[in-house]
Scaffold this motif. Structure first.
Motif, PDB file in Angstrom:
ATOM      1  N   THR A  93      87.612 -94.398  17.157  1.00  0.00           N
ATOM      2  CA  THR A  93      88.234 -93.692  18.271  1.00  0.00           C
ATOM      3  C   THR A  93      89.486 -94.415  18.735  1.00  0.00           C
ATOM      4  N   THR A  94      90.554 -93.647  18.946  1.00  0.00           N
ATOM      5  CA  THR A  94      91.811 -94.171  19.468  1.00  0.00           C
ATOM      6  C   THR A  94      92.242 -93.320  20.652  1.00  0.00           C
ATOM      7  N   ALA A  95      92.559 -93.956  21.767  1.00  0.00           N
ATOM      8  CA  ALA A  95      93.078 -93.256  22.943  1.00  0.00           C
ATOM      9  C   ALA A  95      94.512 -93.710  23.189  1.00  0.00           C
ATOM     10  N   VAL A  96      95.396 -92.752  23.473  1.00  0.00           N
ATOM     11  CA  VAL A  96      96.809 -93.043  23.719  1.00  0.00           C
ATOM     12  C   VAL A  96      97.121 -92.683  25.165  1.00  0.00           C
ATOM     13  N   GLU A  97      97.520 -93.664  25.947  1.00  0.00           N
ATOM     14  CA  GLU A  97      97.775 -93.472  27.375  1.00  0.00           C
ATOM     15  C   GLU A  97      99.028 -94.244  27.770  1.00  0.00           C
ATOM     16  N   ILE A  98      99.958 -93.559  28.425  1.00  0.00           N
ATOM     17  CA  ILE A  98     101.236 -94.180  28.760  1.00  0.00           C
ATOM     18  C   ILE A  98     101.184 -95.007  30.047  1.00  0.00           C
ATOM     19  N   ASN A  99     100.293 -94.664  30.958  1.00  0.00           N
ATOM     20  CA  ASN A  99     100.250 -95.310  32.274  1.00  0.00           C
ATOM     21  C   ASN A  99      99.303 -96.511  32.249  1.00  0.00           C
ATOM     22  N   PRO A 100      99.824 -97.730  32.339  1.00  0.00           N
ATOM     23  CA  PRO A 100      98.950 -98.904  32.258  1.00  0.00           C
ATOM     24  C   PRO A 100      97.957 -99.007  33.405  1.00  0.00           C
TER      25      PRO A 100
END
Length: 264
Positions: A93-100
């Motif tokens: 599983t990989t999650a991509v999120e821009i907001n740290p």
């Protein structure tokens, strides 16, 4: 949650905030809108109805192959889909999120596991991530839920973005997208998805009470016979406690007005 990042400017991220009611912890982005939720005593459970429906892709896959391949989430939210795919389905599983700040909140308050060989959270712009050819053909499942703190419309929602999403999928892969089905933007978004994937590769569920419509798009998939779907739905319900038999009653092909819009 995701929004485009300008690498030449300093970005002031909207802070992730929390609320809790009746045993459920909610993630917000400095607004009343819920960006995700987790039942504190059952963190692996999918609490929100529309989040459960984001797993409708399971109906298109053989039950014996649900744990094969990679699942990718664009927009982490409260990490519910990422936790479920990793823990319950045991998928890479990989999650991509821009907001740290969202990633930090999920690590501290929403039981998001640390990165390892099967799980990774990438702090990056989702549009840039899917446009990177290194990621093309790598995912069997792609969950797209990209809204900012105003939750008015998807942040990434053009035809090129959806073409890149299709490129990320391996043959036979499936994408689910959260859209607001009761707004005028639904038809536009669904048409863009159909242009990228082909109108015969796109379906949707009827809206939730809150107005969320989940769209399903495949890369070279076909709808199984009804008997097979019913068997898969029963397996999903017994194994994962998801209302898959209800999903079967809610799945629809694209409306003709959208198909006609594409043809025109």
């Amino acid at each position: 949650m995701s929004n485009k990042r300008d690498n030449n400017k300093k970005v002031d991220w909207v802070d992730a905030t929390l609320s809790e009611f009746d045993g459920v912890r909610y993630l917000h982005l400095d607004s009343i809108w819920v960006q995700g939720a987790m039942r504190v005593k059952k963190p692996e459970r999918l609490e929100l109805e529309y989040i459960q429906r984001m797993m409708v892709w399971m109906l298109w896959r053989d039950s014996r192959e649900l744990n094969q391949g990679q699942a990718v989430q664009l927009g982490l939210g409260a990490g519910a889909l990422s936790r479920f795919c990793r823990k319950q389905l045991k998928m890479k599983t990989t999650a991509v999120e821009i907001n740290p700040t969202v990633i930090s909140a999920c690590r501290h308050w929403f039981h998001l596991p640390d990165d390892d060989e099967r799980f990774q959270v990438v702090n990056a712009d989702a549009g840039a991530w899917v446009a990177d050819a290194d990621h093309w053909g790598t995912a069997q499942v792609l969950n797209v839920d990209l809204y900012d703190h105003d939750a008015a419309a998807p942040v990434l929602d053009d035809e090129q973005f959806y073409r890149h999403c299709r490129a990320v999928l391996a043959d036979g892969g499936l994408m689910t997208v959260n859209l607001f089905g009761r707004s005028a933007s639904f038809a536009r978004s669904a048409a863009r998805i159909a242009l990228a994937f082909g109108s015969d590769q796109v379906w949707h569920l009827t809206p939730t009470r809150e107005g969320n419509t989940v769209v399903v798009a495949g890369r070279g998939v076909s709808v199984p016979e009804r008997e097979v779907l019913e068997q898969r739905a029963a397996t999903i319900e017994s194994r994962y406690e998801l209302p898959a038999q209800k999903w079967l009653k809610l799945v629809r092909p694209l409306p003709m007005n959208i198909i006609n819009q594409i043809r025109d």
